[in-house]
Write a protein that holds these residues in place. Structure first.
Motif, PDB file in Angstrom:
ATOM      1  N   ALA A   1       0.600  -1.236  -0.013  1.00 46.16           N
ATOM      2  CA  ALA A   1      -0.079   0.160   0.063  1.00 46.16           C
ATOM      3  C   ALA A   1       0.790   1.267  -0.228  1.00 46.16           C
ATOM      4  O   ALA A   1       0.580   2.148  -0.839  1.00 46.16           O
ATOM      5  CB  ALA A   1      -0.873   0.040   1.079  1.00 46.16           C
TER       6      ALA A   1
ATOM      7  N   ALA B   1      -7.415   2.009  -4.803  1.00 41.94           N
ATOM      8  CA  ALA B   1      -8.435   1.309  -3.924  1.00 41.94           C
ATOM      9  C   ALA B   1      -9.788   1.172  -4.610  1.00 41.94           C
ATOM     10  O   ALA B   1     -10.563   0.194  -4.500  1.00 41.94           O
ATOM     11  CB  ALA B   1      -8.474   2.376  -2.751  1.00 41.94           C
TER      12      ALA B   1
ATOM     13  N   ALA C   1      -9.753  -1.768  -6.867  1.00 40.42           N
ATOM     14  CA  ALA C   1      -9.888  -3.036  -6.019  1.00 40.42           C
ATOM     15  C   ALA C   1     -11.132  -3.260  -5.648  1.00 40.42           C
ATOM     16  O   ALA C   1     -11.494  -4.356  -5.481  1.00 40.42           O
ATOM     17  CB  ALA C   1      -8.721  -3.014  -4.921  1.00 40.42           C
TER      18      ALA C   1
ATOM     19  N   LEU D   1      -7.196   4.502   0.009  1.00 42.39           N
ATOM     20  CA  LEU D   1      -5.926   3.645  -0.118  1.00 42.39           C
ATOM     21  C   LEU D   1      -5.286   3.268   1.200  1.00 42.39           C
ATOM     22  O   LEU D   1      -4.366   3.796   1.955  1.00 42.39           O
ATOM     23  CB  LEU D   1      -4.957   4.339  -1.064  1.00 42.39           C
ATOM     24  CG  LEU D   1      -3.622   3.607  -1.333  1.00 42.39           C
ATOM     25  CD1 LEU D   1      -4.164   2.350  -2.155  1.00 42.39           C
ATOM     26  CD2 LEU D   1      -2.583   4.480  -2.256  1.00 42.39           C
TER      27      LEU D   1
ATOM     28  N   LEU E   1      -7.315  -2.812   0.084  1.00 44.90           N
ATOM     29  CA  LEU E   1      -6.741  -3.764  -1.041  1.00 44.90           C
ATOM     30  C   LEU E   1      -6.827  -5.174  -0.637  1.00 44.90           C
ATOM     31  O   LEU E   1      -6.860  -6.019  -1.636  1.00 44.90           O
ATOM     32  CB  LEU E   1      -5.210  -3.613  -1.314  1.00 44.90           C
ATOM     33  CG  LEU E   1      -4.929  -1.904  -1.435  1.00 44.90           C
ATOM     34  CD1 LEU E   1      -3.397  -1.764  -1.428  1.00 44.90           C
ATOM     35  CD2 LEU E   1      -5.544  -1.538  -2.726  1.00 44.90           C
TER      36      LEU E   1
ATOM     37  N   THR F   1       0.646  -6.753   1.626  1.00 49.47           N
ATOM     38  CA  THR F   1      -0.386  -6.058   1.882  1.00 49.47           C
ATOM     39  C   THR F   1      -0.842  -6.107   3.518  1.00 49.47           C
ATOM     40  O   THR F   1      -0.915  -4.988   3.853  1.00 49.47           O
ATOM     41  CB  THR F   1      -1.467  -6.622   1.013  1.00 49.47           C
ATOM     42  OG1 THR F   1      -1.006  -6.360  -0.347  1.00 49.47           O
ATOM     43  CG2 THR F   1      -2.714  -5.319   1.088  1.00 49.47           C
TER      44      THR F   1
END
Length: 499
Positions: free
Chosen positions: A72, A94, A97, A139, A144, A181
């Motif tokens: 990220a 974001a 996703a 984000l 994610l 992540t």
């Protein structure tokens, strides 16, 4: 002597793969993307976790940090390099996703034998999940993560149906990226293996490409795990911190238990609960039972350890898919499997499904409209402006020798996010990721402290006095006369707890 072939096993729901409902599913995903882009561009400022991602990626990009793997922050740095200072650009990954998760959830329904309606129901449930709606344009790692977990589940479901071992290599790639992540995917993978051992198909564990995939995943995850090891595993010490914060923010274990269910959304909750039942009990879904066991085990684990409400967000789409296919099964039973004549007396759920989805969409829409209101830019901007005013009260010589120090990473990220507008130097903090950044240089012998409790500084400075207020719960203190080197002081200022 003539032998007769053994009768073929009866067809299961997953034996028939319907065409992908491309138009309606992509339309739902497109609406989700547009809605979140609009919310992302309303201009109400950064979410504080986004500011941390931006600071980590832009100013301190590394293979890891105290509680965040690097993916990220890397995306934040890339988007900021493309469009410096643009909140809308920062949030595009974001949004993509969040929209992609809608498509992957529908693909899971298709693999389970879902027809057009089941795929649309699943897409709608994923699209109207309350946590996905709230955070889907920020984000952050937890935005994610859901699409990564859903991709992992889709690959496994497709492997069960096709036995195409090449899919297992994809499992390794996705798991490795997910580990870069958020670390919760490591727990997911462990529970999946145990569930396969308990429920089957154990054949999966005998496939050489599965272990090759495990190697790929480990190789991809290795950099951030090595960073953790070199820094004495701060992530493992986050457990008590998360528990304390969950007690304060969500009402503890029982609050988390409820919010984990509510986060699926109205339609998502109904379909997910039905989906769990179907995965655990339906004969035609017996090969996928390990996924139902995994979902239940993860829910129980996260409640027992008092995790955060969004920890289960990556499994809602899978469970909704199983529930939507279960509703399809009921329809087929009522219609005599396509003959048009009822063959089984079952209650139709159609009369509640579509009104339920309408209500779910309305609730998600209200939340999406209200989500930007959670970000009040005047709060961080005001805090930074008052900090800058206090900093300007110092003489030029004192300014050169003074660092701005946030009690929490949130305050430090506020300063770093807005410091260029207000003429402040980079911020420091001992909290979370900031505590693992390099300390100030030794020519810095004073600190302008931003927070509520500066007592942690008192042993390290000869003078500590209040110089201003920035809000109801925070003030500004000037600490001067550092009495030890930063190399000695810094480890003592390091903390993982925000409070």
């Amino acid at each position: 002597m003539q032998t007769t072939a053994a009768p073929a096993p009866p067809p299961t729901l997953a034996d028939t793969v319907h065409r992908f409902a491309r138009l309606p599913v992509l339309a739902i995903a497109g609406v989700v993307a547009i809605a979140h882009l609009v919310a992302a561009g309303l201009g109400r400022g950064y979410w504080f976790d986004e500011l941390l991602m931006l600071v980590l990626g832009r100013d301190h990009l590394d293979w890891g940090s105290a509680d965040q793997p690097p993916l990220a922050p890397l995306l934040a740095a890339l988007m900021d390099a493309i469009a410096p200072g643009s909140i809308l650009a920062l949030r595009i990954p974001a949004v993509l996703a969040t929209a992609a998760a809608v498509v992957v959830a529908a693909l899971i329904a298709r693999e389970l034998g879902g027809d057009r309606r089941a795929q649309v129901l699943t897409a709608g449930a994923q699209a109207t999940g309350l946590w996905a709606t709230l955070a889907g344009h920020w984000l952050t790692p937890y935005t994610l993560e859901p699409v990564q977990w859903l991709l992992l589940c889709w690959l496994l479901v497709r492997w069960v149906r096709t036995r195409d071992d090449r899919l297992l290599l994809g499992v390794g790639v996705v798991a490795g990226i997910a580990a870069e992540t958020k670390f919760q995917v490591l727990l997911l993978c462990a529970v999946l293996v145990l569930s396969v051992l308990a429920c089957g198909p154990r054949e999966l564990l005998r496939r050489p490409l599965l272990w090759a995939a495990a190697g790929i995943g480990a190789l991809l995850a290795a950099p951030t795990l090595i960073w953790q090891a070199l820094h004495d595993w701060p992530q493992l010490r986050m457990g008590p911190v998360v528990v304390a914060e969950s007690e304060a923010l969500y009402g503890g274990r029982w609050g988390v238990a409820v919010l984990m269910l509510v986060g699926a959304g109205l339609a998502g909750l109904v379909l997910s609960l039905y989906g769990v039942v179907r995965l655990l009990r339906a004969g035609e879904l017996r090969p996928y039972r390990f996924l139902g066991v995994t979902a239940v085990a993860m829910y129980v684990l996260f409640v027992v350890i008092t995790g955060r409400p969004y920890y289960l967000d990556g499994l809602y789409g899978l469970l909704a898919a199983a529930g939507a296919v279960g509703m399809q099964r009921r329809r087929e039973a009522r219609r005599g499997a396509g003959t048009g004549e009822p063959s089984t007396r079952t209650w139709s759920l159609s009369w509640v499904a579509w009104p339920g989805f309408t209500a779910s969409a309305l609730l998600a829409g209200v939340l999406l409209v209200g989500a930007p209101m959670l970000v009040a830019p005047e709060v961080p901007e005001g805090i930074v402006a008052k900090t800058a005013a206090a900093f300007r009260e110092l003489t030029p010589e004192q300014q050169r020798r003074t660092a701005v120090f946030g009690q929490s990473y949130i305050y430090a990220a506020y300063v770093d996010g807005y410091r260029e507008r207000h003429g402040l130097p980079p911020a420091y903090s001992g909290n979370r990721s900031y505590g693992y950044f390099p300390p100030p240089s030794d020519d810095i012998d004073a600190v302008l402290f931003l927070g509520s409790d500066p007592e942690g500084l008192r042993p390290h400075f000869t003078d500590l006095r209040r110089v201003g207020d920035v809000g109801e719960d925070a003030g500004l203190w000037l600490a001067t006369g550092r009495n030890g080197s930063w190399s000695a002081v810094w480890p003592q200022l390091r903390t993982l707890s925000v409070g």
